[in-house]
Design an enzyme around this catalytic site. Sequence first.
Site, PDB file in Angstrom:
ATOM      1  N   TYR A 145      92.637  77.581 -14.462  1.00 14.57           N
ATOM      2  CA  TYR A 145      91.356  77.887 -15.214  1.00 14.57           C
ATOM      3  C   TYR A 145      90.389  76.986 -15.363  1.00 14.57           C
ATOM      4  O   TYR A 145      90.651  75.911 -15.546  1.00 14.57           O
ATOM      5  CB  TYR A 145      91.779  78.903 -16.224  1.00 14.57           C
ATOM      6  CG  TYR A 145      92.673  79.934 -16.204  1.00 14.57           C
ATOM      7  CD1 TYR A 145      93.098  80.704 -15.073  1.00 14.57           C
ATOM      8  CD2 TYR A 145      93.068  80.743 -17.258  1.00 14.57           C
ATOM      9  CE1 TYR A 145      93.577  81.838 -14.857  1.00 14.57           C
ATOM     10  CE2 TYR A 145      93.748  81.663 -17.340  1.00 14.57           C
ATOM     11  CZ  TYR A 145      94.236  82.381 -15.792  1.00 14.57           C
ATOM     12  OH  TYR A 145      95.224  83.528 -15.802  1.00 14.57           O
ATOM     13  N   SER A 196      94.272  92.122 -16.609  1.00 15.79           N
ATOM     14  CA  SER A 196      93.093  93.004 -16.435  1.00 15.79           C
ATOM     15  C   SER A 196      93.368  94.515 -16.694  1.00 15.79           C
ATOM     16  O   SER A 196      93.240  95.374 -16.005  1.00 15.79           O
ATOM     17  CB  SER A 196      92.927  93.031 -14.751  1.00 15.79           C
ATOM     18  OG  SER A 196      91.553  93.851 -14.356  1.00 15.79           O
ATOM     19  N   PRO A 197      93.578  94.522 -18.089  1.00 17.38           N
ATOM     20  CA  PRO A 197      94.224  95.940 -18.703  1.00 17.38           C
ATOM     21  C   PRO A 197      93.102  96.795 -18.724  1.00 17.38           C
ATOM     22  O   PRO A 197      93.015  98.182 -18.622  1.00 17.38           O
ATOM     23  CB  PRO A 197      94.584  95.371 -20.126  1.00 17.38           C
ATOM     24  CG  PRO A 197      93.658  94.300 -20.430  1.00 17.38           C
ATOM     25  CD  PRO A 197      93.702  93.473 -19.012  1.00 17.38           C
ATOM     26  N   LEU A 198      91.502  96.461 -18.425  1.00 19.18           N
ATOM     27  CA  LEU A 198      90.561  97.388 -18.259  1.00 19.18           C
ATOM     28  C   LEU A 198      89.888  97.317 -16.963  1.00 19.18           C
ATOM     29  O   LEU A 198      88.702  97.745 -16.901  1.00 19.18           O
ATOM     30  CB  LEU A 198      89.472  96.812 -19.559  1.00 19.18           C
ATOM     31  CG  LEU A 198      89.993  96.862 -21.024  1.00 19.18           C
ATOM     32  CD1 LEU A 198      88.855  96.547 -22.086  1.00 19.18           C
ATOM     33  CD2 LEU A 198      90.456  98.496 -21.350  1.00 19.18           C
ATOM     34  N   GLY A 219      88.521  95.108 -14.777  1.00 19.91           N
ATOM     35  CA  GLY A 219      87.417  94.368 -14.653  1.00 19.91           C
ATOM     36  C   GLY A 219      86.121  95.292 -15.350  1.00 19.91           C
ATOM     37  O   GLY A 219      85.225  94.901 -14.798  1.00 19.91           O
ATOM     38  N   GLY A 220      86.442  95.859 -16.455  1.00 19.01           N
ATOM     39  CA  GLY A 220      85.230  96.621 -17.144  1.00 19.01           C
ATOM     40  C   GLY A 220      84.935  98.205 -16.898  1.00 19.01           C
ATOM     41  O   GLY A 220      84.370  98.676 -17.578  1.00 19.01           O
ATOM     42  N   LEU A 260      86.937 100.424 -17.262  1.00 14.12           N
ATOM     43  CA  LEU A 260      87.573 101.272 -18.445  1.00 14.12           C
ATOM     44  C   LEU A 260      87.058 100.829 -19.873  1.00 14.12           C
ATOM     45  O   LEU A 260      87.618 101.294 -21.031  1.00 14.12           O
ATOM     46  CB  LEU A 260      89.053 101.056 -18.564  1.00 14.12           C
ATOM     47  CG  LEU A 260      89.791 101.530 -17.190  1.00 14.12           C
ATOM     48  CD1 LEU A 260      91.442 101.109 -17.276  1.00 14.12           C
ATOM     49  CD2 LEU A 260      89.710 103.223 -16.960  1.00 14.12           C
TER      50      LEU A 260
END
Length: 322
Positions: free
Chosen positions: A53, A211-213, A215-216, A218
């Site tokens: 990262y 990535s629970p959303l 990439g935005g 959700l």
Amino acid sequence: METTHLGRSGLRVSRVCLGTMNFGPHTQDSDAHDMMDAALDQGVNFFDTADVYGSKQGEGITEKILGTWFAGDDSRRARTVLATKVYGSMGDEPNDTFLSARHVIAACEDSLRRLQTDWIDLYQMHHIDRNTPWEEIWQAMETLVHQGKVRYVGSSNFAGWNIAQAQEAARARHFMGLVSEQSLFNLLERSVELEVAPACESYGVGLIPWSPLSGGLLAGILRKEREGRSATDQVRERLAEHHDSIEAYEGLCDELGEDPAVVGLAWLLHQPAVTAPIIGPRTMAQLESGIAAAALELDDDVLDRLDELFPGPGAAPEAYAW
């Protein structure tokens, strides 16, 4: 903040994991330090990073940001369950990548130096290495555990059969093996439900969604568009593909009086294999939204409606066989 066991281990972690991938490329050091302070103060003790990262190959910029934060107050390290990763390319030499014993051990030493700590709580293989035998990988991990440099081992982006293969190889060595798997998992991407999630449940491996959303998508993207905020071309293409479902989703969130980002994270916390979704905030507001999800209970009616909007594949083999 509620805590839970990380897989079948005795280690307790917060139900939300602070992801640090934006620290460095998008979030300045001082802001990142403030977010980590705020997360820890609100009970988020689980922090995830990786050696790759940051914006420059081989620099480990994000790990260095965590390291300077730990160095600023000795109590921070003791209160934090620290996870990092190995596999990605850290240089141009042949052995600067993948999961050879040489790279695993050298990469761990480098991460410890950048993180300014003596131990890593969760050392995760960032990807499956198809060319290194499990005997070699587990020997390297055992060495690090015996030296006290690593406490637990996890995986990331493994298929279900990879998890089984890894666990059976570890069992043969009388080694604990994996305690967690970090996978892409959200309402729009549910393929892990086929085999990865069942494998995790069977082997006592905690599932940590990244990535629970999505990439935005959700996180209230239509609302943000109406407010004049722009999205990347890639996000707009994906939005066009899922527009109707996302529009209905945001309508449901309005009915609930909840932010879409909070609902999306809360849904993951209601999935049986999930230990903690990874939130990757760029701002303090995004951090607060992620933390709020841990307190939101969704009833069966809401969960059913979410399944109707974003149907999952079901478990294998029933999902594709008679």
